[in-house]
Motif scaffolding. Structure first.
Motif, PDB file in Angstrom:
ATOM      1  N   ASP A 245       0.828  -1.211   0.000  1.00 47.47           N
ATOM      2  CA  ASP A 245       0.000   0.000   0.000  1.00 47.47           C
ATOM      3  C   ASP A 245       0.858   1.256   0.000  1.00 47.47           C
ATOM      4  N   PHE A 246       2.009   1.183   0.663  1.00 45.98           N
ATOM      5  CA  PHE A 246       2.923   2.319   0.725  1.00 45.98           C
ATOM      6  C   PHE A 246       3.629   2.518  -0.614  1.00 45.98           C
ATOM      7  N   ALA A 247       4.075   1.428  -1.219  1.00 44.08           N
ATOM      8  CA  ALA A 247       4.845   1.522  -2.452  1.00 44.08           C
ATOM      9  C   ALA A 247       3.983   1.803  -3.673  1.00 44.08           C
ATOM     10  N   TYR A 248       2.703   1.368  -3.638  1.00 42.38           N
ATOM     11  CA  TYR A 248       1.827   1.532  -4.793  1.00 42.38           C
ATOM     12  C   TYR A 248       0.433   1.968  -4.318  1.00 42.38           C
ATOM     13  N   PRO A 249       0.326   3.186  -3.784  1.00 41.17           N
ATOM     14  CA  PRO A 249      -0.946   3.626  -3.210  1.00 41.17           C
ATOM     15  C   PRO A 249      -2.075   3.750  -4.223  1.00 41.17           C
ATOM     16  N   SER A 250      -1.758   3.888  -5.508  1.00 44.11           N
ATOM     17  CA  SER A 250      -2.799   4.051  -6.522  1.00 44.11           C
ATOM     18  C   SER A 250      -3.143   2.751  -7.235  1.00 44.11           C
ATOM     19  N   ALA A 251      -2.640   1.622  -6.735  1.00 45.44           N
ATOM     20  CA  ALA A 251      -2.858   0.346  -7.418  1.00 45.44           C
ATOM     21  C   ALA A 251      -4.337  -0.021  -7.477  1.00 45.44           C
ATOM     22  N   SER A 252      -4.817  -0.317  -8.677  1.00 49.55           N
ATOM     23  CA  SER A 252      -6.177  -0.825  -8.788  1.00 49.55           C
ATOM     24  C   SER A 252      -6.258  -2.183  -8.104  1.00 49.55           C
ATOM     25  N   TRP A 253      -7.362  -2.460  -7.433  1.00 47.55           N
ATOM     26  CA  TRP A 253      -7.579  -3.678  -6.672  1.00 47.55           C
ATOM     27  C   TRP A 253      -6.729  -3.749  -5.399  1.00 47.55           C
ATOM     28  N   GLY A 254      -5.934  -2.721  -5.131  1.00 49.84           N
ATOM     29  CA  GLY A 254      -5.168  -2.684  -3.887  1.00 49.84           C
ATOM     30  C   GLY A 254      -4.220  -3.851  -3.751  1.00 49.84           C
ATOM     31  N   ILE A 255      -4.314  -4.566  -2.626  1.00 50.59           N
ATOM     32  CA  ILE A 255      -3.430  -5.691  -2.358  1.00 50.59           C
ATOM     33  C   ILE A 255      -3.760  -6.891  -3.237  1.00 50.59           C
ATOM     34  N   ASP A 256      -4.869  -6.855  -3.947  1.00 54.39           N
ATOM     35  CA  ASP A 256      -5.200  -7.895  -4.907  1.00 54.39           C
ATOM     36  C   ASP A 256      -4.905  -7.469  -6.332  1.00 54.39           C
ATOM     37  N   ASN A 257      -4.078  -6.425  -6.483  1.00 55.68           N
ATOM     38  CA  ASN A 257      -3.594  -6.059  -7.798  1.00 55.68           C
ATOM     39  C   ASN A 257      -2.821  -7.239  -8.384  1.00 55.68           C
ATOM     40  N   LEU A 258      -2.948  -7.456  -9.677  1.00 53.22           N
ATOM     41  CA  LEU A 258      -2.325  -8.622 -10.300  1.00 53.22           C
ATOM     42  C   LEU A 258      -0.807  -8.633 -10.170  1.00 53.22           C
ATOM     43  N   MET A 259      -0.196  -7.469  -9.918  1.00 50.67           N
ATOM     44  CA  MET A 259       1.264  -7.434  -9.809  1.00 50.67           C
ATOM     45  C   MET A 259       1.762  -7.974  -8.481  1.00 50.67           C
ATOM     46  N   ILE A 260       0.933  -7.959  -7.456  1.00 52.10           N
ATOM     47  CA  ILE A 260       1.314  -8.481  -6.145  1.00 52.10           C
ATOM     48  C   ILE A 260       0.588  -9.787  -5.852  1.00 52.10           C
ATOM     49  N   ASN A 261      -0.538 -10.008  -6.511  1.00 45.79           N
ATOM     50  CA  ASN A 261      -1.314 -11.240  -6.334  1.00 45.79           C
ATOM     51  C   ASN A 261      -1.544 -11.874  -7.703  1.00 45.79           C
ATOM     52  N   PRO A 262      -0.503 -12.484  -8.285  1.00 36.61           N
ATOM     53  CA  PRO A 262      -0.601 -12.973  -9.670  1.00 36.61           C
ATOM     54  C   PRO A 262      -1.467 -14.205  -9.847  1.00 36.61           C
ATOM     55  N   VAL A 263      -1.831 -14.861  -8.743  1.00 37.43           N
ATOM     56  CA  VAL A 263      -2.607 -16.096  -8.856  1.00 37.43           C
ATOM     57  C   VAL A 263      -4.102 -15.814  -8.851  1.00 37.43           C
TER      58      VAL A 263
END
Length: 343
Positions: A245-263
């Motif tokens: 959340d700190f490194a990518y505050p604008s990420a769509s889907w938040g912590i379930d963004n595909l870049m952090i949650n690829p599965v």
């Protein structure tokens, strides 16, 4: 530190003025002040390149990849026998360091020591990328920088290409038929995302260069719900989530963004599109990120991807042990496993 996900062996004392107002904190990692300055509380000191390194014989130098944005790297050339020093072609490893996207550097002591050892043991020509860090440059800056660095390396394979900053070590010694990418922790996360990008038709590498293999050591993946043996208590406020959340505050889907949650992240593309031929996923038995690494390995294996994926585990060790305790027996085992992959 309380969490063992991002351990560090160097703790920087607070040097900021006590009258500065804090805007936000990500403890125990860093602190941001209202004047825009950032105080990194953990990390290892920056060290200069060495030519050659007295312990490994590896030569290093720092290079500029881009000035807009600022992307640089440290390149590692193993000690070559004089009989074939001028014509020996080496596998190329483009490496991405860890640190939760907000700590450490390609020029830090820990990474310099580790890459010296890795280049010496594996015989690879390594390019360790200095990508921009959060919060000064939030994600996706690190992803874009890493992709730009990989493109820059690949451009060296085309003799017709005229580069403003051509690197003679790559031209003279690099075998572009054996191009690898690799990383640890957040760097392993970058490896996954770069490999996916390389597998898309619109984002292929220059000069028809292909990624032969990719290693992900203790990859930093996470999500909104615990899996396997991950503790359910306090999961929503786990450091792994706070870092993202700190490194990518604008990420769509938040912590379930595909870049952090690829599965199981929102809108995640098929892992069958990974743009490499071989993959090695490394996990550690005591690492809080272990379950995610195994989950990722299983998902890649079952995705229909045409490449070869392997899992390697050191059960009695913790996150990034092979970097922090590089002289230990298990670190030696880990590096030898990487060496057998980087051929």
């Amino acid at each position: 530190m309380a969490s063992q996900t991002f351990p560090e062996v160097f703790i920087s004392p607070s040097v900021a003025s006590t009258d500065k107002e804090v805007a936000k904190e990500l403890l125990p990692l860093l602190r941001v002040y209202k004047d825009g300055s950032v105080e990194r509380l953990l990390g290892s000191p920056v060290v200069p390149p060495s030519s050659p390194d007295p312990e490994t014989g590896v030569s290093t130098k720092d290079i500029t990849i881009s000035t807009h944005p600022n992307i640089s790297a440290r390149i590692y050339l193993p000690n070559l026998p004089q009989t074939n020093a001028n014509d020996k072609k080496l596998p190329i490893l483009v490496y991405f360091h860890g640190g939760g996207f907000c700590l450490e550097s390609a020029f830090s002591f820990l990474d310099h020591r580790y890459l010296n050892r890795l280049a010496s043991e594996t015989g690879v020509l390594a390019v360790s990328v200095e990508y921009r860090l959060a919060p000064e440059s939030p994600l996706p800056a690190a992803y874009d920088d890493s992709w730009a660095a990989l493109q820059w390396v690949a451009n060296h394979s085309g003799l017709e290409q005229v580069l403003v900053q051509q690197e003679p070590w790559l031209v003279s010694h690099g075998d572009f038929g054996r191009l690898y990418i690799g990383g640890d922790s957040a760097g392993a996360n970058i490896v996954h995302n770069v490999a996916l990008r390389a597998g898309t038709e619109s984002e292929s590498l220059p000069c028809n260069v292909k990624i032969h293999g990719a290693f992900l050591a203790h990859p930093y993946f996470w999500g909104s719900k615990p899996i396997g043996s991950e503790p359910k208590e306090g999961f929503e406020n786990a450091l792994e989530r706070l870092v993202w959340d700190f490194a990518y505050p604008s990420a769509s889907w938040g912590i379930d963004n595909l870049m952090i949650n690829p599965v199981s992240g929102g809108g995640a593309p098929s892992l069958a599109g990974l743009g490499c031929s071989r993959m090695l996923v490394c996990v550690a038995g005591k690492d809080r990120l272990r379950e995610r690494g195994v989950w990722y390995y299983e998902a890649v294996k079952e995705s229909g991807w045409k490449g070869e994926v392997e899992l390697f585990e050191v059960e009695e060790e913790d996150h990034a042990f092979h970097i922090y305790n590089i002289d230990s027996h298990n670190a030696n085992v880990m590096i030898k496993r990487l060496a057998s992959f980087l051929v």
